[in-house]
Design a protein around this motif. Structure first.
Motif, PDB file in Angstrom:
ATOM      1  N   PRO A  16     -14.964  -1.777  -5.917  1.00 36.08           N
ATOM      2  CA  PRO A  16     -15.264  -2.395  -4.618  1.00 36.08           C
ATOM      3  C   PRO A  16     -14.756  -3.829  -4.515  1.00 36.08           C
ATOM      4  CG  PRO A  16     -17.150  -1.140  -5.377  1.00 36.08           C
ATOM      5  CD  PRO A  16     -16.173  -1.166  -6.516  1.00 36.08           C
ATOM      6  N   GLU A  17     -14.988  -4.638  -5.544  1.00 33.75           N
ATOM      7  CA  GLU A  17     -14.498  -6.017  -5.499  1.00 33.75           C
ATOM      8  C   GLU A  17     -12.980  -6.060  -5.597  1.00 33.75           C
ATOM      9  OE1 GLU A  17     -15.201 -10.428  -7.512  1.00 33.75           O
ATOM     10  OE2 GLU A  17     -16.390  -8.706  -8.195  1.00 33.75           O
ATOM     11  N   LEU A  18     -12.394  -5.176  -6.405  1.00 32.30           N
ATOM     12  CA  LEU A  18     -10.933  -5.108  -6.499  1.00 32.30           C
ATOM     13  C   LEU A  18     -10.326  -4.817  -5.132  1.00 32.30           C
ATOM     14  CD1 LEU A  18      -8.249  -4.861  -8.172  1.00 32.30           C
ATOM     15  CD2 LEU A  18      -8.768  -2.412  -8.318  1.00 32.30           C
ATOM     16  N   PHE A  19     -10.851  -3.829  -4.429  1.00 36.07           N
ATOM     17  CA  PHE A  19     -10.322  -3.480  -3.107  1.00 36.07           C
ATOM     18  C   PHE A  19     -10.374  -4.687  -2.171  1.00 36.07           C
ATOM     19  CE2 PHE A  19     -11.830   1.174  -3.775  1.00 36.07           C
ATOM     20  CZ  PHE A  19     -10.706   1.436  -4.538  1.00 36.07           C
ATOM     21  N   GLN A  20     -11.492  -5.412  -2.188  1.00 36.62           N
ATOM     22  CA  GLN A  20     -11.633  -6.552  -1.286  1.00 36.62           C
ATOM     23  C   GLN A  20     -10.680  -7.677  -1.662  1.00 36.62           C
ATOM     24  OE1 GLN A  20     -13.614  -6.543   1.568  1.00 36.62           O
ATOM     25  NE2 GLN A  20     -12.255  -8.295   1.930  1.00 36.62           N
ATOM     26  N   LYS A  21     -10.541  -7.939  -2.956  1.00 37.10           N
ATOM     27  CA  LYS A  21      -9.614  -8.983  -3.401  1.00 37.10           C
ATOM     28  C   LYS A  21      -8.180  -8.658  -2.986  1.00 37.10           C
ATOM     29  CE  LYS A  21     -11.929 -12.001  -6.127  1.00 37.10           C
ATOM     30  NZ  LYS A  21     -11.851 -13.479  -5.973  1.00 37.10           N
ATOM     31  N   LEU A  22      -7.804  -7.396  -3.133  1.00 33.84           N
ATOM     32  CA  LEU A  22      -6.452  -6.987  -2.756  1.00 33.84           C
ATOM     33  C   LEU A  22      -6.235  -7.080  -1.248  1.00 33.84           C
ATOM     34  CD1 LEU A  22      -6.068  -3.970  -5.194  1.00 33.84           C
ATOM     35  CD2 LEU A  22      -4.636  -6.029  -5.207  1.00 33.84           C
ATOM     36  N   LYS A  23      -7.220  -6.644  -0.467  1.00 32.04           N
ATOM     37  CA  LYS A  23      -7.109  -6.743   0.995  1.00 32.04           C
ATOM     38  C   LYS A  23      -6.950  -8.197   1.430  1.00 32.04           C
ATOM     39  CE  LYS A  23      -9.194  -4.330   4.043  1.00 32.04           C
ATOM     40  NZ  LYS A  23     -10.211  -3.673   4.931  1.00 32.04           N
ATOM     41  N   ASP A  24      -7.740  -9.064   0.825  1.00 29.24           N
ATOM     42  CA  ASP A  24      -7.654 -10.487   1.172  1.00 29.24           C
ATOM     43  C   ASP A  24      -6.277 -11.045   0.829  1.00 29.24           C
ATOM     44  OD1 ASP A  24     -10.282 -10.387   2.000  1.00 29.24           O
ATOM     45  OD2 ASP A  24     -11.099 -11.323   0.197  1.00 29.24           O
ATOM     46  N   TYR A  25      -5.745 -10.661  -0.319  1.00 30.56           N
ATOM     47  CA  TYR A  25      -4.442 -11.189  -0.724  1.00 30.56           C
ATOM     48  C   TYR A  25      -3.331 -10.693   0.195  1.00 30.56           C
ATOM     49  CZ  TYR A  25      -0.150 -12.044  -3.262  1.00 30.56           C
ATOM     50  OH  TYR A  25       1.127 -12.434  -3.586  1.00 30.56           O
ATOM     51  N   LEU A  26      -3.394  -9.443   0.612  1.00 29.89           N
ATOM     52  CA  LEU A  26      -2.347  -8.921   1.490  1.00 29.89           C
ATOM     53  C   LEU A  26      -2.267  -9.699   2.800  1.00 29.89           C
ATOM     54  CD1 LEU A  26      -2.493  -5.023   1.095  1.00 29.89           C
ATOM     55  CD2 LEU A  26      -1.254  -6.724  -0.249  1.00 29.89           C
ATOM     56  N   GLN A  27      -3.374 -10.302   3.198  1.00 28.30           N
ATOM     57  CA  GLN A  27      -3.375 -11.089   4.434  1.00 28.30           C
ATOM     58  C   GLN A  27      -2.695 -12.447   4.265  1.00 28.30           C
ATOM     59  OE1 GLN A  27      -4.529  -9.867   7.418  1.00 28.30           O
ATOM     60  NE2 GLN A  27      -4.727  -7.983   6.208  1.00 28.30           N
ATOM     61  N   SER A  28      -2.636 -12.941   3.020  1.00 34.95           N
ATOM     62  CA  SER A  28      -2.106 -14.292   2.791  1.00 34.95           C
ATOM     63  C   SER A  28      -0.835 -14.319   1.948  1.00 34.95           C
ATOM     64  CB  SER A  28      -3.174 -15.149   2.102  1.00 34.95           C
ATOM     65  OG  SER A  28      -3.512 -14.608   0.828  1.00 34.95           O
ATOM     66  N   SER A  29      -0.399 -13.179   1.463  1.00 34.43           N
ATOM     67  CA  SER A  29       0.760 -13.128   0.568  1.00 34.43           C
ATOM     68  C   SER A  29       2.009 -13.699   1.224  1.00 34.43           C
ATOM     69  CB  SER A  29       1.023 -11.671   0.152  1.00 34.43           C
ATOM     70  OG  SER A  29       2.210 -11.575  -0.596  1.00 34.43           O
ATOM     71  N   SER A  30       2.814 -14.396   0.428  1.00 33.69           N
ATOM     72  CA  SER A  30       4.066 -14.962   0.939  1.00 33.69           C
ATOM     73  C   SER A  30       5.107 -13.890   1.190  1.00 33.69           C
ATOM     74  CB  SER A  30       4.610 -15.998  -0.046  1.00 33.69           C
ATOM     75  OG  SER A  30       4.886 -15.405  -1.306  1.00 33.69           O
ATOM     76  N   LYS A  31       4.916 -12.690   0.633  1.00 32.33           N
ATOM     77  CA  LYS A  31       5.806 -11.555   0.865  1.00 32.33           C
ATOM     78  C   LYS A  31       5.008 -10.413   1.466  1.00 32.33           C
ATOM     79  CE  LYS A  31       8.867 -12.651  -3.024  1.00 32.33           C
ATOM     80  NZ  LYS A  31      10.068 -12.952  -2.205  1.00 32.33           N
ATOM     81  N   LYS A  32       5.629  -9.653   2.345  1.00 30.84           N
ATOM     82  CA  LYS A  32       4.960  -8.484   2.909  1.00 30.84           C
ATOM     83  C   LYS A  32       4.678  -7.501   1.781  1.00 30.84           C
ATOM     84  CE  LYS A  32       3.386  -5.609   5.999  1.00 30.84           C
ATOM     85  NZ  LYS A  32       2.058  -5.831   6.586  1.00 30.84           N
ATOM     86  N   SER A  33       3.411  -7.200   1.541  1.00 33.79           N
ATOM     87  CA  SER A  33       3.026  -6.499   0.313  1.00 33.79           C
ATOM     88  C   SER A  33       2.209  -5.247   0.586  1.00 33.79           C
ATOM     89  CB  SER A  33       2.204  -7.445  -0.585  1.00 33.79           C
ATOM     90  OG  SER A  33       2.910  -8.630  -0.867  1.00 33.79           O
ATOM     91  N   LYS A  34       2.282  -4.317  -0.377  1.00 33.06           N
ATOM     92  CA  LYS A  34       1.444  -3.133  -0.373  1.00 33.06           C
ATOM     93  C   LYS A  34       0.959  -2.882  -1.789  1.00 33.06           C
ATOM     94  CE  LYS A  34       5.451   0.009  -0.652  1.00 33.06           C
ATOM     95  NZ  LYS A  34       6.102   1.196  -0.051  1.00 33.06           N
ATOM     96  N   VAL A  35       0.044  -1.929  -1.945  1.00 29.94           N
ATOM     97  CA  VAL A  35      -0.615  -1.680  -3.229  1.00 29.94           C
ATOM     98  C   VAL A  35      -0.440  -0.218  -3.615  1.00 29.94           C
ATOM     99  CG1 VAL A  35      -2.820  -1.676  -4.464  1.00 29.94           C
ATOM    100  CG2 VAL A  35      -2.312  -3.500  -2.822  1.00 29.94           C
ATOM    101  N   LEU A  36      -0.148   0.025  -4.886  1.00 27.08           N
ATOM    102  CA  LEU A  36      -0.098   1.376  -5.434  1.00 27.08           C
ATOM    103  C   LEU A  36      -1.099   1.461  -6.584  1.00 27.08           C
ATOM    104  CD1 LEU A  36       1.108   4.216  -5.606  1.00 27.08           C
ATOM    105  CD2 LEU A  36       2.909   3.277  -7.089  1.00 27.08           C
ATOM    106  N   LEU A  37      -2.190   2.201  -6.377  1.00 26.20           N
ATOM    107  CA  LEU A  37      -3.207   2.418  -7.393  1.00 26.20           C
ATOM    108  C   LEU A  37      -2.865   3.693  -8.155  1.00 26.20           C
ATOM    109  CD1 LEU A  37      -5.855   1.621  -4.788  1.00 26.20           C
ATOM    110  CD2 LEU A  37      -5.934   0.426  -6.967  1.00 26.20           C
TER     111      LEU A  37
END
Length: 238
Positions: free
Chosen positions: A19-40
């Motif tokens: 749960p915390e991992l998902f939230q941390k990743l979502k937050d980072y995707l909003q501020s990342s300097s590159k357009k980013s996605k996640v592969l779990l």
């Protein structure tokens, strides 16, 4: 979408951290300097991790998953992810959140002149046994690989995808990513990053797989270094 960066997250029985991992990743995707996605990549978890991953990814378009049929190991999880990635850059992050996704930005500060940048957990928040075994393991690995990295096991890296896709598969792959980029005449760098205590779940590492496993893998690397084929095509017709 024109994604530039894919974050790989291998997962093995980490339902308490997710749960915390998902939230941390979502937050980072909003501020990342590159357009980013996640592969779990779920490595055959036997807890509730696969179901949690599927549910979350199905509800969030920037998140994708691979589910292994059984446990194959972190090296296999990374190689499978490399094979499925289509962005110019990829990154690697552990699910235990001892490194944070926002610190990819620290690594990207060196990306213009390098093909791989790895973090250095100089101030580690681990037990004494883990710190000692990792230090010994790193020293042995440097003797074999001559990559001169302080902390090649750091679970925070960025790599140009074109280099990652040329890395051959073997167990313990994650310990040799800088050395494998060097075999391709690539450029590598290391930069200090923050390290955090594990907040939930249990570590999957012990003395055997922190020291004895890497020692054996070093001999495999030496053989591969002598046999590795590296080439660049100058020209071809269509």
């Amino acid at each position: 979408m024109n994604y530039e960066f894919t974050i790989i997250v291998p997962v093995y029985n980490e339902q308490e951290c997710l749960p915390e991992l998902f939230q941390k990743l979502k937050d980072y995707l909003q501020s990342s300097s590159k357009k980013s996605k996640v592969l779990l990549v779920d490595d055959g978890s036997t807890d509730g991790s696969p179901a949690m991953i599927k549910e979350f990814c199905d509800a969030n378009e920037d998140f994708h998953y691979l589910l292994f049929e059984r446990n194959f190991g972190k090296g296999a999880a990374l190689k499978a992810a490399f094979d499925h990635i289509d962005t110019p850059w990829l990154g690697y992050l552990d699910a235990d959140l001892q490194t944070y996704p926002e610190d990819f930005e620290i690594l990207f500060s060196l990306s213009s002149k390098n093909d791989l940048v790895t973090g250095w957990r100089k101030q580690r928040k681990d037990t004494l046994i883990k710190r000692i075994s990792s230090k010994i393991g790193n020293g042995v690995r440097i003797m074999f690989t001559r990559d001169h990295m302080h902390d090649t096991g750091c679970p925070l890296k960025i790599i140009k995808t074109s280099y990652a896709k040329k890395i051959p598969m073997f167990k313990g792959l994650q310990r040799f990513l800088p050395a494998m980029v060097l075999l391709q005449n690539g450029r590598i760098a290391e930069i200090e990053i923050p390290h955090y205590p594990r907040l939930a779940g249990k570590s999957k590492y012990n003395f055997k797989n922190r020291f004895m496993g890497p020692l054996i893998d070093c001999f495999a690397y030496v053989w591969m270094r002598k046999s590795y084929i590296n080439y660049n095509v100058k020209e071809k017709n269509e």
